[in-house]
Design an enzyme around this catalytic site. Structure first.
Site, PDB file in Angstrom:
ATOM      1  N   ASN A  88      -4.137  18.906 -10.895  1.00 31.67           N
ATOM      2  CA  ASN A  88      -4.142  20.052 -10.395  1.00 31.67           C
ATOM      3  C   ASN A  88      -2.741  20.672  -9.513  1.00 31.67           C
ATOM      4  O   ASN A  88      -1.799  19.699 -10.446  1.00 31.67           O
ATOM      5  CB  ASN A  88      -4.951  20.145  -9.169  1.00 31.67           C
ATOM      6  CG  ASN A  88      -4.946  22.210  -8.281  1.00 31.67           C
ATOM      7  OD1 ASN A  88      -4.685  22.708  -9.090  1.00 31.67           O
ATOM      8  ND2 ASN A  88      -6.867  21.694  -8.125  1.00 31.67           N
ATOM      9  N   HIS A 119      12.759   0.983  -4.523  1.00 28.99           N
ATOM     10  CA  HIS A 119      13.923   0.751  -3.531  1.00 28.99           C
ATOM     11  C   HIS A 119      13.325  -0.721  -2.860  1.00 28.99           C
ATOM     12  O   HIS A 119      12.271  -0.746  -2.538  1.00 28.99           O
ATOM     13  CB  HIS A 119      14.281   2.177  -3.065  1.00 28.99           C
ATOM     14  CG  HIS A 119      14.308   2.627  -3.616  1.00 28.99           C
ATOM     15  ND1 HIS A 119      15.566   2.789  -3.843  1.00 28.99           N
ATOM     16  CD2 HIS A 119      14.064   4.594  -3.877  1.00 28.99           C
ATOM     17  CE1 HIS A 119      16.489   4.701  -4.786  1.00 28.99           C
ATOM     18  NE2 HIS A 119      15.039   4.994  -4.405  1.00 28.99           N
ATOM     19  N   THR A 165      -3.080   0.951  -2.043  1.00 32.52           N
ATOM     20  CA  THR A 165      -2.872  -0.328  -1.676  1.00 32.52           C
ATOM     21  C   THR A 165      -2.695  -1.483  -2.761  1.00 32.52           C
ATOM     22  O   THR A 165      -1.928  -2.712  -2.494  1.00 32.52           O
ATOM     23  CB  THR A 165      -1.550  -0.845  -0.531  1.00 32.52           C
ATOM     24  OG1 THR A 165      -3.106  -0.903   0.404  1.00 32.52           O
ATOM     25  CG2 THR A 165      -0.789   0.338  -0.071  1.00 32.52           C
ATOM     26  N   ARG A 180      -9.447   1.809   2.182  1.00 28.30           N
ATOM     27  CA  ARG A 180     -10.341   0.696   1.783  1.00 28.30           C
ATOM     28  C   ARG A 180     -11.577   0.963   1.734  1.00 28.30           C
ATOM     29  O   ARG A 180     -11.624   2.238   1.710  1.00 28.30           O
ATOM     30  CB  ARG A 180     -10.676  -0.231   3.240  1.00 28.30           C
ATOM     31  CG  ARG A 180     -11.017   0.826   4.186  1.00 28.30           C
ATOM     32  CD  ARG A 180     -11.172   0.300   5.513  1.00 28.30           C
ATOM     33  NE  ARG A 180     -11.455   1.389   6.844  1.00 28.30           N
ATOM     34  CZ  ARG A 180     -12.579   1.369   7.114  1.00 28.30           C
ATOM     35  NH1 ARG A 180     -14.011   0.271   6.313  1.00 28.30           N
ATOM     36  NH2 ARG A 180     -13.536   1.697   8.355  1.00 28.30           N
TER      37      ARG A 180
END
Length: 194
Positions: A88, A119, A165, A180
């Site tokens: 989308n 970075h 993550t 989570r």
């Protein structure tokens, strides 16, 4: 008279769909991908910067009508996208090494996938943590961000504004920043999201 209007509307819809398939096919061939499957639908602003290898499955759809979609593959990188994948407005994929996206994947507006931190946060930080993988039958909610090296398991849903993550197991609903697992999803065998 009413049936005439609905027939006219259906004819216009068929014509628009045919036009979109033709335009999508032309844009797919010009994208520079190693392989672009059948029946692509590419609408609006969709930017392909494919310096590396990119493979798109059948029925790929990208709808950048409101905000541009960006798909970028660095020179030595690989991007593989399965069948029936929908992107989308505002979604972004950056493959610097290896991004793998399964089949029947839905990406809501502004979802993003990247496989390299780009970075250093601190000296000698590891930028590439392995491929970023999205399983089959996954739904990425609005503004969901998949960070480098994560795997989202088959059948999972990532909630709105979530930042993934760490790996998400199959058939899970995950949300938050960092994301989570909130609960396990009951997905019948053979069922796919549409």
């Amino acid at each position: 008279m009413r049936s005439g209007r609905s027939e006219y509307s259906r004819a216009r819809e068929r014509l628009a769909n045919a036009r979109n398939r033709l335009q999508g096919g032309a844009r797919a061939r010009l994208s520079g991908a190693e392989r672009f499957g059948t029946h692509p639908v590419i609408l609006g602003k969709v930017s392909f910067r494919l310096d590396g290898k990119a493979f798109f499955g059948d029925w790929f759809a990208a709808e950048g009508l409101v905000v541009a979609i960006k798909i970028s593959v660095a020179k030595t990188a690989t991007l593989s996208i399965g069948d029936h994948v929908y992107m989308n407005a505002g979604t972004s994929i950056e493959a610097w090494h290896d991004v793998q996206i399964g089949s029947h994947v839905l990406m809501a507006p502004f979802a993003s996938i990247i496989d390299d931190d780009r970075h250093e946060v601190e000296p000698d930080a590891v930028l590439y943590k392995g491929p970023t993988i999205v399983g089959n039958n996954v739904w990425l909610g609005r503004n969901a961000a998949l960070m480098p090296g994560v795997t989202v398991g088959d059948g999972s849903v990532i909630g709105v504004n979530s930042v993934v993550t760490r790996d998400i197991p199959p058939n899970s609903f995950a949300a938050g920043a960092p994301a989570r697992v909130i609960r396990k999803l009951e997905i019948p065998s053979g069922w796919v999201r549409r």
